[in-house]
Design an enzyme around this catalytic site. Structure first.
Site, PDB file in Angstrom:
ATOM      1  N   ARG A  60       0.819  -1.232   0.000  1.00 40.71           N
ATOM      2  CA  ARG A  60       0.000   0.000   0.000  1.00 40.71           C
ATOM      3  C   ARG A  60       0.842   1.266   0.000  1.00 40.71           C
ATOM      4  NH1 ARG A  60      -1.355   1.676   4.775  1.00 40.71           N
ATOM      5  NH2 ARG A  60      -1.999  -0.301   5.699  1.00 40.71           N
ATOM      6  N   TYR A 113     -19.828  17.900 -10.671  1.00 40.36           N
ATOM      7  CA  TYR A 113     -20.260  16.497 -10.763  1.00 40.36           C
ATOM      8  C   TYR A 113     -21.147  16.192  -9.553  1.00 40.36           C
ATOM      9  CZ  TYR A 113     -19.406  11.402 -10.947  1.00 40.36           C
ATOM     10  OH  TYR A 113     -19.517  10.040 -10.998  1.00 40.36           O
ATOM     11  N   ASP A 185     -11.588  19.978 -10.320  1.00 41.45           N
ATOM     12  CA  ASP A 185     -11.799  18.719 -11.033  1.00 41.45           C
ATOM     13  C   ASP A 185     -11.566  19.020 -12.513  1.00 41.45           C
ATOM     14  OD1 ASP A 185     -12.887  16.571 -12.491  1.00 41.45           O
ATOM     15  OD2 ASP A 185     -14.404  16.142 -10.960  1.00 41.45           O
ATOM     16  N   LYS A 210     -11.931   8.247 -16.963  1.00 45.86           N
ATOM     17  CA  LYS A 210     -12.394   8.829 -18.221  1.00 45.86           C
ATOM     18  C   LYS A 210     -11.260   8.841 -19.254  1.00 45.86           C
ATOM     19  CE  LYS A 210     -16.104   9.296 -15.804  1.00 45.86           C
ATOM     20  NZ  LYS A 210     -16.448  10.439 -14.973  1.00 45.86           N
TER      21      LYS A 210
END
Ligand SMILES: *Cc1c(COP(=O)(O)O)cnc(C)c1O
Length: 392
Positions: A60, A113, A185, A210
């Site tokens: 991690r 969003y 964003d 995206k």
């Protein structure tokens, strides 16, 4: 330092996309980094285990695969550093949690969003952070909305449903004057067309799901930070325990190499289709800042170097049934959420506003233009217009 490692600051965007994050010390002679599946990392001795100097300590906490994409993002965003998150939405929430504390006030653009808005009004509210939504076109007048405890401004320009462009430099200037953080964003433009950090934004967020990935097969998010925000971002990201699987990171890095050619092509195709749509009498407005008639065009042109393949269409006084019939009639455009892949998509969007009202119609047909032939896509839209022409 080998002949393959060199400073990328003078390279043009396409070159950067190809060359960034390729550390010869990690990959050796191979073009691509190893896909390291790891939780446990072994140490040679007990001293090494306790020493805290080994480069890799736990899955991690970093692997060559994670580092390759993090450093690539950092380079293409011109950032001090970057982190990866398991989805775009987790990148949004992690960026917000990095800078906000209980008792703070957040300014959030009204066109963001929708799940970002919901995060603010649910989790952040529960944590004692109050949010005020503002008109995305507010510009320098945002100054009047700051309170003594305003800690951050969050925006998305252009908004990915209604496509208003915000005056980011003016908003940054107002925030800087009050020592507040600015989070953006930037999924629509990607760092290929706009680098938020170069315009004074502190944290640049991408739903890598995206365009970065570009093939509709990965959920991932990225956050790039300037030097001021990076320590807080790293700290919060570490405490939240976020990490992304190596195969998804690899696919994202692989997608990133072709981001520029895909976007150049999707920009041209989307502009052609947007212009064609703006001349149809079935359409009342096309929401695309790359069109000279768009209210956000001048700001977009000033700040961004291109436009991507996502835009909105407001039908001319259509019932919801007619909008649905139009979508049902499409053959090449798939009906589905998300965007940024190689295939064209359509959805029906309904803007949710609280700072003001959305003036241009209840239903937006949002189109994601993929890599198909432009004429075929226009043919598909034209056939669907013809099919619904007798409906009201
Ligand atoms: C899709 C999207 C997100 C969320 O990304 P996921 O990977 O779906 O969680 C965030 N911001 C914008 C603008 C998006 O379009």
């Amino acid at each position: 330092m080998s002949r393959h490692d060199h400073d990328l600051t003078s390279e043009k965007p396409l070159t950067r996309l190809v060359r960034s994050g390729r550390d010869g010390a990690v990959t050796g002679p191979f073009v691509n980094p190893p896909v390291v599946h790891a939780s446990t990392v072994l140490f040679e001795t007990a001293d090494d285990l306790l020493g805290g100097t080994q480069r890799y300590v736990y899955g991690r906490r970093g692997t060559p695969t994670i580092e390759a994409l993090e450093s690539a993002i950092s380079e293409i965003e011109a950032a001090a550093g970057a982190v990866l998150c398991p989805s775009g939405l987790s990148a949004v929430s992690t960026a917000l949690l990095s800078v906000l504390r209980s008792g703070d006030h957040l300014l959030m653009a009204d066109n963001v969003y929708d799940p970002a808005r919901s995060f603010a009004t649910s989790v952040l509210e529960r944590m004692g952070v109050e949010t005020t939504f503002f008109e995305p076109t507010v510009g320098a007048a945002i100054s009047g909305l700051f309170r003594p405890n305003t800690r951050a401004v969050y925006l998305e320009s252009p908004g990915s449903l209604t496509f208003e462009v915000s005056d980011i430099p003016a908003i940054v200037a107002a925030a800087r004057a009050r020592d507040a953080f600015v989070l953006a964003d930037n999924t629509w433009a990607t760092p290929y067309f706009f680098k938020p950090l170069a315009h004074g934004v502190d944290l640049s967020i991408q739903a890598g799901t995206k365009y970065l990935c570009g093939h509709s097969d990965v959920m991932i998010g990225t956050i790039a930070a300037n030097a001021r925000a990076l320590p807080m971002l790293k700290d919060t990201h570490g405490h939240l325990g976020l990490c992304v699987g190596p195969d998804d990171i690899y696919l994202t890095l692989r997608g990133m190499r072709t981001l520029g050619v895909r976007l150049d092509r999707q920009m041209q195709s989307a502009l052609t289709i947007a212009r064609w749509l703006s001349e149809r009498n079935e359409v009342s407005r096309v929401l695309h800042p790359g069109l000279p008639s768009d209210p956000g065009h001048m700001l977009w042109k000033r700040d961004m170097t291109g436009s991507s393949g996502l835009f909105g269409v407001v039908p001319n006084d259509w019932s919801l049934d007619k909008v649905k019939a139009f979508l049902d009639g499409l053959r090449l455009f798939g009906l589905g959420f998300s965007w940024g892949g190689f295939e064209s998509l359509a959805i029906i969007g309904r803007p949710r506003r609280t700072a003001g009202s959305w003036p241009a119609g209840d239903h937006i047909i949002r189109l994601q233009i993929g890599l198909e032939d432009t004429a075929d896509l226009i043919g598909d839209l034209e056939a669907s217009f013809a099919r619904v022409s007798n409906l009201s």
